[in-house]
Design an enzyme around this catalytic site. Structure first.
Site, PDB file in Angstrom:
ATOM      1  N   CYS A   1      54.876  38.764  29.796  1.00  0.00           N
ATOM      2  CA  CYS A   1      53.951  39.512  30.663  1.00  0.00           C
ATOM      3  C   CYS A   1      53.988  40.934  30.129  1.00  0.00           C
ATOM      4  O   CYS A   1      55.064  41.458  29.817  1.00  0.00           O
ATOM      5  CB  CYS A   1      54.421  39.459  32.116  1.00  0.00           C
ATOM      6  SG  CYS A   1      53.638  40.679  33.199  1.00  0.00           S
ATOM      7  N   THR A   2      52.821  41.552  30.014  1.00  0.00           N
ATOM      8  CA  THR A   2      52.777  42.851  29.333  1.00  0.00           C
ATOM      9  C   THR A   2      53.455  43.971  30.128  1.00  0.00           C
ATOM     10  O   THR A   2      53.710  45.044  29.582  1.00  0.00           O
ATOM     11  CB  THR A   2      51.319  43.232  29.014  1.00  0.00           C
ATOM     12  OG1 THR A   2      50.543  43.178  30.227  1.00  0.00           O
ATOM     13  CG2 THR A   2      50.718  42.265  28.002  1.00  0.00           C
TER      14      THR A   2
ATOM     15  N   CYS B   1      46.760  41.107  28.790  1.00  0.00           N
ATOM     16  CA  CYS B   1      47.377  40.508  29.972  1.00  0.00           C
ATOM     17  C   CYS B   1      47.478  39.004  29.683  1.00  0.00           C
ATOM     18  O   CYS B   1      46.461  38.349  29.431  1.00  0.00           O
ATOM     19  CB  CYS B   1      46.478  40.770  31.177  1.00  0.00           C
ATOM     20  SG  CYS B   1      47.009  39.970  32.699  1.00  0.00           S
ATOM     21  N   ASN B   2      48.690  38.488  29.680  1.00  0.00           N
ATOM     22  CA  ASN B   2      48.888  37.064  29.392  1.00  0.00           C
ATOM     23  C   ASN B   2      48.186  36.196  30.436  1.00  0.00           C
ATOM     24  O   ASN B   2      47.622  35.145  30.125  1.00  0.00           O
ATOM     25  CB  ASN B   2      50.382  36.729  29.383  1.00  0.00           C
ATOM     26  CG  ASN B   2      51.130  37.408  28.243  1.00  0.00           C
ATOM     27  OD1 ASN B   2      51.321  36.823  27.197  1.00  0.00           O
ATOM     28  ND2 ASN B   2      51.519  38.656  28.441  1.00  0.00           N
ATOM     29  N   THR B   3      48.239  36.639  31.678  1.00  0.00           N
ATOM     30  CA  THR B   3      47.674  35.872  32.785  1.00  0.00           C
ATOM     31  C   THR B   3      46.146  35.799  32.663  1.00  0.00           C
ATOM     32  O   THR B   3      45.553  34.711  32.727  1.00  0.00           O
ATOM     33  CB  THR B   3      48.064  36.541  34.125  1.00  0.00           C
ATOM     34  OG1 THR B   3      49.477  36.773  34.115  1.00  0.00           O
ATOM     35  CG2 THR B   3      47.695  35.695  35.305  1.00  0.00           C
TER      36      THR B   3
ATOM     37  N   ASP C   1      43.918  45.119  31.450  1.00  0.00           N
ATOM     38  CA  ASP C   1      45.067  44.436  32.066  1.00  0.00           C
ATOM     39  C   ASP C   1      44.891  44.442  33.583  1.00  0.00           C
ATOM     40  O   ASP C   1      44.087  45.199  34.128  1.00  0.00           O
ATOM     41  CB  ASP C   1      46.377  45.145  31.692  1.00  0.00           C
ATOM     42  CG  ASP C   1      47.609  44.481  32.307  1.00  0.00           C
ATOM     43  OD1 ASP C   1      47.678  43.240  32.308  1.00  0.00           O
ATOM     44  OD2 ASP C   1      48.486  45.201  32.822  1.00  0.00           O
ATOM     45  N   SER C   2      45.681  43.607  34.254  1.00  0.00           N
ATOM     46  CA  SER C   2      45.656  43.595  35.716  1.00  0.00           C
ATOM     47  C   SER C   2      46.180  44.902  36.295  1.00  0.00           C
ATOM     48  O   SER C   2      45.997  45.159  37.483  1.00  0.00           O
ATOM     49  CB  SER C   2      46.520  42.445  36.237  1.00  0.00           C
ATOM     50  OG  SER C   2      47.869  42.655  35.836  1.00  0.00           O
TER      51      SER C   2
ATOM     52  N   TYR D   1      47.855  39.724  39.377  1.00  0.00           N
ATOM     53  CA  TYR D   1      47.007  38.580  39.050  1.00  0.00           C
ATOM     54  C   TYR D   1      47.843  37.286  39.017  1.00  0.00           C
ATOM     55  O   TYR D   1      47.333  36.212  39.308  1.00  0.00           O
ATOM     56  CB  TYR D   1      46.383  38.752  37.659  1.00  0.00           C
ATOM     57  CG  TYR D   1      45.121  39.597  37.588  1.00  0.00           C
ATOM     58  CD1 TYR D   1      44.742  40.447  38.632  1.00  0.00           C
ATOM     59  CD2 TYR D   1      44.307  39.548  36.457  1.00  0.00           C
ATOM     60  CE1 TYR D   1      43.592  41.212  38.530  1.00  0.00           C
ATOM     61  CE2 TYR D   1      43.152  40.302  36.359  1.00  0.00           C
ATOM     62  CZ  TYR D   1      42.803  41.139  37.390  1.00  0.00           C
ATOM     63  OH  TYR D   1      41.658  41.894  37.295  1.00  0.00           O
ATOM     64  N   GLY D   2      49.089  37.422  38.610  1.00  0.00           N
ATOM     65  CA  GLY D   2      49.902  36.245  38.280  1.00  0.00           C
ATOM     66  C   GLY D   2      50.222  35.313  39.424  1.00  0.00           C
ATOM     67  O   GLY D   2      50.653  34.181  39.207  1.00  0.00           O
TER      68      GLY D   2
HETATM   69  N1  DGL Z   1      50.424  42.012  32.892  1.00  0.00           N
HETATM   70  C1  DGL Z   1      50.086  40.691  33.271  1.00  0.00           C
HETATM   71  C2  DGL Z   1      50.483  39.668  32.199  1.00  0.00           C
HETATM   72  O1  DGL Z   1      50.693  39.989  31.056  1.00  0.00           O
HETATM   73  C3  DGL Z   1      50.509  40.153  34.597  1.00  0.00           C
HETATM   74  C4  DGL Z   1      50.826  40.965  35.768  1.00  0.00           C
HETATM   75  C5  DGL Z   1      50.177  40.441  37.057  1.00  0.00           C
HETATM   76  O2  DGL Z   1      50.719  39.511  37.671  1.00  0.00           O
HETATM   77  O3  DGL Z   1      49.140  40.984  37.405  1.00  0.00           O
HETATM   78  O4  DGL Z   1      50.532  38.490  32.490  1.00  0.00           O
END
Ligand code: DGL
Length: 272
Positions: A190-191, A79-81, A16-17, A48-49
């Site tokens: 987002c996780t 991580c969805n992003t 994940d980020s 990351y987002g």
């Molecule tokens: N945990 C990440 C997700 O599921 C995003 C968080 C980030 O912006 O880094 O998208």
């Protein structure tokens, strides 16, 4: 993890980020308690987002390259992003390695209804990307779906601030444009967000159902690992190790705290 570990003994890498993917790791451990897990969070480069797609892809690929080179038997991009930026590319690059991504749990949120009004909370990048648009299109005739980009929210969880007035005000402001009593379901896309689900529930009221993608991703991971003949036969209990690019004692402590926190009522989540 040493490279000489073979086959099913090798760890499942969870990426994940930052620390958010621990919400997915929890679901993975519930689903497959015997497995060894290597969790890697890129907190030094988070969030990351709000970055550009190319940069998130570059970061994700370079971390996953290393995790595979160091012996991961499967990779969960928790991580969805990062999933929307890189998972398709990674699957092409590593056809022999099970690579599982995550997407906002829109399907269970819509299908467990009737839920006529569904908000999807996610990072700006997740909401912007084609993957999410394709997902949303599948359910548009079944519900009114409202994407809600939440820049700034993951930082609370990264800093370990999962309760308090400031967070409450942030969440209140996010939902200010909505008539809350008209909302039926909110997807935590987002996780990081499941770690503030209690606060969200108190801002939104108990009638709104929250949905997260971790449990579905964990079931899919088990299916893929089983199919590949890589399930670990637990003679000894599985191990979890945490690594983070921010590499501080505080982050290690936060990771363990998040893994142990009962942050939501698991029965409140409908899973398909
Ligand atoms: N945990 C990440 C997700 O599921 C995003 C968080 C980030 O912006 O880094 O998208």
């Amino acid at each position: 993890m040493p490279e000489r570990l073979n086959g099913s003994e090798k760890p499942i890498a969870v990426f994940d980020s930052g620390v958010g993917g621990i919400s997915v790791l929890r679901a993975l451990i519930r689903e497959m308690p015997d497995e060894n897990y290597r969790y890697y969070g890129d907190s030094a480069n988070a969030p990351y987002g709000t970055k550009r797609l190319e940069e998130v892809r570059r970061l994700t690929v370079s971390h996953v390259d290393r995790l595979i080179a160091e012996g991961a038997k499967a990779v969960v991009v928790a991580c969805n992003t990062a999933t929307s930026a890189a998972v398709r590319y990674l699957r092409q690059k590593y056809p022999a390695v099970p690579i599982i991504g995550i997407e906002p749990a829109l399907k269970p949120a819509v299908l467990s209804g009737p839920h006529p009004n569904v908000v999807v909370m996610a990072t700006p990048m997740t909401i912007r990307e084609e993957k999410f648009h394709n997902l949303m299109e599948r359910y548009l005739d079944m519900a009114h779906i409202i994407p809600l980009p939440c820049p700034g929210l993951m930082e609370y969880i990264e800093h370990g601030d999962m309760q308090g007035k400031e967070l409450e005000q942030f969440l209140e402001r996010l939902f200010e444009p909505f008539e809350k009593q008209k909302l039926d379901a909110v997807v935590l896309g987002c996780t990081h967000y499941p770690f503030v689900s209690r606060q969200l529930q108190s801002v939104l009221g108990n009638a709104v159902m929250l949905f997260e993608g971790g449990p579905g991703t964990a079931r899919e991971t088990k299916r893929r690992i089983k199919e590949a003949g890589l399930l670990r036969n637990g003679a000894r209990p599985g191990r979890v190790c945490f690594e983070n690019s921010a590499d501080s004692r505080e982050k290690q402590k936060l990771c363990r705290r998040l893994l142990a926190t009962r942050c939501y009522d698991e029965n409140a989540f409908y899973s398909l």
